[in-house]
Design a protein around this motif. Structure first.
Motif, mmCIF file in Angstrom:
data_model
loop_
_atom_site.group_PDB
_atom_site.id
_atom_site.type_symbol
_atom_site.label_atom_id
_atom_site.label_comp_id
_atom_site.label_asym_id
_atom_site.label_seq_id
_atom_site.Cartn_x
_atom_site.Cartn_y
_atom_site.Cartn_z
ATOM 1 N N LYS A 199 0.154 5.116 -4.090
ATOM 2 C CA LYS A 199 -0.129 3.823 -3.857
ATOM 3 C C LYS A 199 -2.211 4.055 -3.543
ATOM 4 C CE LYS A 199 3.803 0.573 -4.213
ATOM 5 N NZ LYS A 199 4.724 -0.636 -3.711
ATOM 6 N N VAL A 200 -1.938 2.721 -3.035
ATOM 7 C CA VAL A 200 -3.623 2.503 -2.248
ATOM 8 C C VAL A 200 -3.088 4.412 -0.911
ATOM 9 C CG1 VAL A 200 -5.467 1.254 -0.131
ATOM 10 C CG2 VAL A 200 -4.540 0.584 -3.155
ATOM 11 N N CYS A 227 0.475 -1.140 0.115
ATOM 12 C CA CYS A 227 -0.136 -0.045 -0.273
ATOM 13 C C CYS A 227 0.865 1.256 -0.062
ATOM 14 C CB CYS A 227 -1.136 -0.103 0.714
ATOM 15 S SG CYS A 227 -2.163 -0.967 1.556
#
Length: 124
Positions: A46-47, A37
């Motif tokens: 990213k996430v 993540c």
């Protein structure tokens, strides 16, 4: 000599506890739990937001990342990701930011958090 020893001991009593220094090498292994993540070697979101330079950075300050309202509210308090704040958040993210988007349950072991923070400090 006795007076010197007493003064030295007295100063030690009033000094706060030293912040533990983690092991960045061990922290690289701990970071494997985060890498799906978060990026730590470049500024790609990213996430979760990238973590390059996170130590000392204001909360919710990564441009281009869509933070939850709860994280924005936390940031509005003037929160900064210093070692103490990171330690608390990494131990239990939802106790620090109630409705954080971060689904990670946290790192319960203090030495793992110290090691992870050591890695984050090395990625400035």
């Amino acid at each position: 000599m006795k007076l010197f020893v007493l003064i030295t001991l007295g100063i030690g009593l009033f000094a706060g506890p030293a912040l533990a220094e983690g092991d960045a090498l061990a922290g690289e292994k701990v970071f494997k739990k985060c890498m799906a993540c978060h990026a730590v070697t470049d500024t790609t979101n990213k996430v979760g937001p990238h973590l390059v330079g996170v130590v000392g950075r204001k909360a919710a300050a990564v441009e281009g990342y869509s933070y939850s309202d709860s994280m924005k509210e936390y940031a509005a308090t003037g929160a900064v990701w210093d070692e103490k704040a990171l330690d608390a958040y990494l131990e239990n993210p939802k106790s620090t930011v109630l409705k954080t988007k971060m689904a990670f349950a946290g790192l319960k072991k203090g030495d793992e958090r110290e090691d992870l923070i050591a890695v984050l400090k090395s990625k400035m």
